[in-house]
Design an enzyme around this catalytic site. Structure first.
Site, PDB file in Angstrom:
ATOM      1  N   PRO A  26       0.831  -1.205   0.000  1.00 19.05           N
ATOM      2  CA  PRO A  26       0.000   0.000   0.000  1.00 19.05           C
ATOM      3  C   PRO A  26       0.869   1.260   0.000  1.00 19.05           C
ATOM      4  CG  PRO A  26      -0.810  -1.589   1.596  1.00 19.05           C
ATOM      5  CD  PRO A  26       0.509  -2.103   1.110  1.00 19.05           C
ATOM      6  N   GLU A  27       0.402   2.280  -0.714  1.00 22.25           N
ATOM      7  CA  GLU A  27       1.142   3.532  -0.764  1.00 22.25           C
ATOM      8  C   GLU A  27       0.594   4.491   0.271  1.00 22.25           C
ATOM      9  OE1 GLU A  27       2.504   4.794  -4.485  1.00 22.25           O
ATOM     10  OE2 GLU A  27       2.220   2.844  -5.442  1.00 22.25           O
ATOM     11  N   LYS A  57       4.384   5.135   5.249  1.00 20.18           N
ATOM     12  CA  LYS A  57       3.640   3.878   5.113  1.00 20.18           C
ATOM     13  C   LYS A  57       3.476   3.168   6.453  1.00 20.18           C
ATOM     14  CE  LYS A  57       5.214   3.245   0.357  1.00 20.18           C
ATOM     15  NZ  LYS A  57       5.778   2.291  -0.626  1.00 20.18           N
ATOM     16  N   ARG A  59      12.672  -3.448  -7.886  1.00 16.72           N
ATOM     17  CA  ARG A  59      11.243  -3.231  -8.131  1.00 16.72           C
ATOM     18  C   ARG A  59      10.961  -3.383  -9.612  1.00 16.72           C
ATOM     19  NH1 ARG A  59       8.951   0.058  -4.081  1.00 16.72           N
ATOM     20  NH2 ARG A  59      10.160  -0.144  -2.170  1.00 16.72           N
TER      21      ARG A  59
END
Length: 287
Positions: free
Chosen positions: A2-3, A51, A253
């Site tokens: 989640p951002e 976060k 990523r």
């Protein structure tokens, strides 16, 4: 993972449901805090930090958590506490006379002194969703390592907190920047514009109650330009959006981008055909 906008919304739901309420009981299912008893203490507030989630409780205590990839916090009627508590994925239960907050698959869970929260979040850079966001410090942090790609610098939460792959890919596309560009090749003004765009998108998503890039799509539509759109036409030039890895393990990523609109192929992208991701979205909906 989640951002920042999703974590902000989670904190807001928990705060609205628990702030000012006295905890009747707690169950922290991690060895270090398994015997902790928070009963009788009042929730002061639940706030996001990048976060991370900080659930502040009377007595100088904070339940600190990080959702990582699969984690969540949800509120339920307290009558469901026993049934929900049988799930093997549950890591935390905090309940009042009316509600139970259930933390599932949490990537991180700690109980720390509120006065010592710096132990768990002190390493973070300026939070893009913080009303007191320090733009100058965030830009300076990103510029500190000129050899790093702009993507790696933005995803490093020690530089600026809250950006994930969505709100890195989309601002990069908006500005026409290649994600593999070294920071040192970009003017300071461009870094400022990039972080400003990311903050604008995060704030918009937090206010909308859902992740959105433009704020114009409804909850059933995807209004992103590149993220998740591998193999689909770029909404700007019509050529296929592509996906390539960036960074080194364990921080490697994947990044979505348009090679036409963003200055060419990634160094590790051979340009071969990439099929659209199989997540049910159609070209008609994403055009």
């Amino acid at each position: 993972m989640p951002e920042g906008d999703a974590v902000w919304r989670t904190a807001r739901r928990l705060h609205q449901g628990l702030a000012g309420q006295v905890l009747v009981g707690s169950d922290l299912r991690v060895p270090a805090h398994a015997t902790a008893d928070l009963a009788g203490r009042r929730t002061i507030e639940v706030v996001p930090r990048g976060k991370h989630l900080l659930h502040r409780i009377e007595g100088d205590l904070t339940v600190h958590s990080h959702l990582r990839m699969e984690g969540s916090w949800r509120l339920h009627p307290v009558a469901r506490r026993h049934a929900l508590g049988t799930r093997h994925t549950v890591r935390a239960l905090l309940w009042t006379a009316e509600r139970v907050a259930v933390g599932e698959s949490l990537g991180m869970l700690d109980l720390v002194r509120t006065s010592e929260e710096h132990r768990v979040v002190g390493h973070l850079g300026p939070d893009l969703l913080d009303p007191r966001y320090d733009a100058s410090l965030a830009v300076a942090n990103v510029l500190a390592d000129p050899a790093r790609t702009i993507t790696e610098a933005c995803l490093d939460q020690r530089n600026v907190a809250g950006m994930g792959t969505i709100f890195t890919a989309e601002p990069l596309f908006e500005l026409g920047l290649n994600p593999w560009t070294p920071v040192g090749h970009l003017p300071t003004e461009t870094i400022e514009d990039l972080l400003h765009a990311a903050r604008r998108m995060l704030v918009r998503s937090a206010r909308a109650g859902r992740t959105t890039v433009t704020g114009q799509a409804d909850v059933n539509q995807d209004d992103g330009f590149v993220h998740g759109r591998m193999g689909l036409p770029c909404k700007r030039c019509g050529k296929p959006v592509r996906l390539a890895t960036i960074g080194r393990q364990p921080q490697e990523r994947v990044m979505f981008y348009c090679p036409v609109c963003q200055g060419g192929l990634a160094p590790n992208d051979d340009g071969g055909r990439q099929a659209p991701l199989g997540h049910g979205r159609s070209e008609r909906r994403t055009r």
